[in-house]
Design an enzyme around this catalytic site. Structure first.
Site, short mmCIF file in Angstrom:
data_model
loop_
_atom_site.label_atom_id
_atom_site.label_comp_id
_atom_site.label_asym_id
_atom_site.label_seq_id
_atom_site.Cartn_x
_atom_site.Cartn_y
_atom_site.Cartn_z
N LYS A 53 56.38 40.43 13.41
CA LYS A 53 56.74 39.52 14.51
C LYS A 53 56.78 40.30 15.83
O LYS A 53 56.22 39.85 16.84
CB LYS A 53 58.11 38.87 14.24
CG LYS A 53 58.05 37.83 13.12
CD LYS A 53 59.44 37.34 12.69
CE LYS A 53 59.32 36.40 11.48
NZ LYS A 53 60.61 35.92 10.97
N GLN A 97 66.71 37.43 11.82
CA GLN A 97 66.00 37.34 10.55
C GLN A 97 66.96 37.02 9.41
O GLN A 97 68.02 37.63 9.28
CB GLN A 97 65.25 38.66 10.28
CG GLN A 97 64.39 38.67 9.04
CD GLN A 97 63.16 37.76 9.12
OE1 GLN A 97 62.74 37.36 10.20
NE2 GLN A 97 62.59 37.44 7.98
N ASP A 120 63.57 29.58 16.13
CA ASP A 120 63.49 29.23 14.71
C ASP A 120 63.72 27.74 14.48
O ASP A 120 63.52 27.26 13.35
CB ASP A 120 64.59 29.99 13.95
CG ASP A 120 64.05 31.12 13.12
OD1 ASP A 120 62.89 31.06 12.71
OD2 ASP A 120 64.83 32.06 12.86
N1 GUN Z 1 63.30 34.59 6.74
C1 GUN Z 1 62.22 34.05 6.12
N2 GUN Z 1 61.60 33.17 6.93
C2 GUN Z 1 62.31 33.15 8.08
C3 GUN Z 1 62.16 32.43 9.30
O1 GUN Z 1 61.26 31.63 9.50
N3 GUN Z 1 63.11 32.69 10.25
C4 GUN Z 1 64.12 33.56 10.06
N4 GUN Z 1 64.98 33.75 11.05
N5 GUN Z 1 64.28 34.25 8.93
C5 GUN Z 1 63.37 34.03 7.96
#
Ligand code: GUN
Length: 299
Positions: A53, A97, A120
């Site tokens: 990311k 995350q 998100d």
């Molecule tokens: N962990 C797995 N997928 C995601 C996501 O799309 N966002 C976040 N914040 N954590 C994740």
């Protein structure tokens, strides 16, 4: 012939559009689009995702900031970091995350992120806007937004008359995915671990979206001939054929058998996965444009 959906290509075209939107933002405001990604603890898979990311944000021309916090971080420390990022005008998107280490209360942290920076789409305001059919003013969870973009590639924007089955009911994916399909006029069923006879629900689905987290659970006899199958699972299974101790990634769909019956199917890897990061970048660009009072781009 079955279409194998190319998520890498779809993601690349979103990234291209985001990169040009980021350049446009810089030209109009003199500042960069800013994304802060927060990771707590040592989970290797989460570190790999977060690394991708942060790297992609740089590639898009963003100001990309990563906060890596130790496993023993307290709730107060994490909340304080979120408050700092909320107040930082150079940061337009904040992502914490998940999953967080067990001693931390994820929901309190996620809900503390300002809705306009919640790239998100997990803040209840953003989830609520989607639930009431407002797809314009909030931020939509990245993986469902990406999966929906793939569905649109096959079926266009109007799913009137089509039956859709979403298997999985999480806040991060299943619920928002069902709402996006509903907003596009599909007739939507949400199946989950307590549903009876998922296979027969599947056989009735023109669009089947699997997000259960169980390797290759969806078999060929769950698939209506010609259906569009979107596989959101990422599961690592042993692959002794690649050598001792080796593994490989598979989805929630038994791809090799389902590809013969489906009309279109997304593979793992290379399907929905690349779309998640692309839509995160898209949400961050949208958040930056809105904050500056500019008309946000659509992706
Ligand atoms: N962990 C797995 N997928 C995601 C996501 O799309 N966002 C976040 N914040 N954590 C994740």
């Amino acid at each position: 012939m079955t279409t194998v959906i190319d998520g890498k290509q779809a993601a690349a075209s979103v990234i291209e559009a985001v990169t040009s939107a980021a350049a446009g933002y810089e030209k109009q405001t003199g500042g960069k689009v800013g994304l802060a990604v927060v990771i707590v603890g040592n989970d290797p898979a989460s570190h790999a995702y977060v690394g991708s990311k942060s790297k992609m944000a740089k590639q898009c021309g963003f100001n990309s900031v990563q906060h890596t916090l130790p496993e023993e971080t307290t709730q107060e420390e994490l909340m304080a970091l979120v408050a700092t990022l909320n107040a930082d005008a150079s940061i337009h998107g904040v992502l914490v995350q998940l999953p967080l280490p067990k001693h931390l209360q994820s929901d309190a942290v996620i809900q503390a992120i300002l809705p306009e920076k919640d790239v998100d789409g997990l803040n209840i305001l953003n989830a609520g806007k989607l639930a009431v059919g407002d797809l314009e003013t909030g931020l939509i969870s990245c993986t469902p937004a990406g999966a929906m973009l793939l569905v649109r590639q096959i079926h266009g924007t109007d799913l009137s008359g089509l039956n859709a089955l979403v298997i999985g009911r999480s806040n991060l994916f299943g619920k928002p995915m069902a709402q996006l399909l509903l907003a596009a006029n599909a007739t939507v069923t949400i199946g989950h671990s307590r549903s009876h006879d998922l296979a027969s629900l599947g056989r009735n689905a023109d669009i089947l979206v699997a997000a259960v987290g169980r390797a290759q659970m969806v078999k060929v006899d769950w698939i209506k001939p010609g259906a569009t199958v979107i596989d959101v699972g990422i599961n690592r299974i042993p692959a002794p054929e690649k050598g001792e101790g080796k593994s490989r990634l598979v989805g929630d769909v038994a791809f090799d058998e389902c590809v013969a019956v489906a009309g279109a199917i997304s593979p793992v890897p290379g399907g929905v996965g690349p779309m998640t990061i692309a839509m995160l970048m898209a949400n961050t660009a949208i958040a930056a444009y809105r904050t500056a009072g500019l008309t946000a781009p659509k992706f």
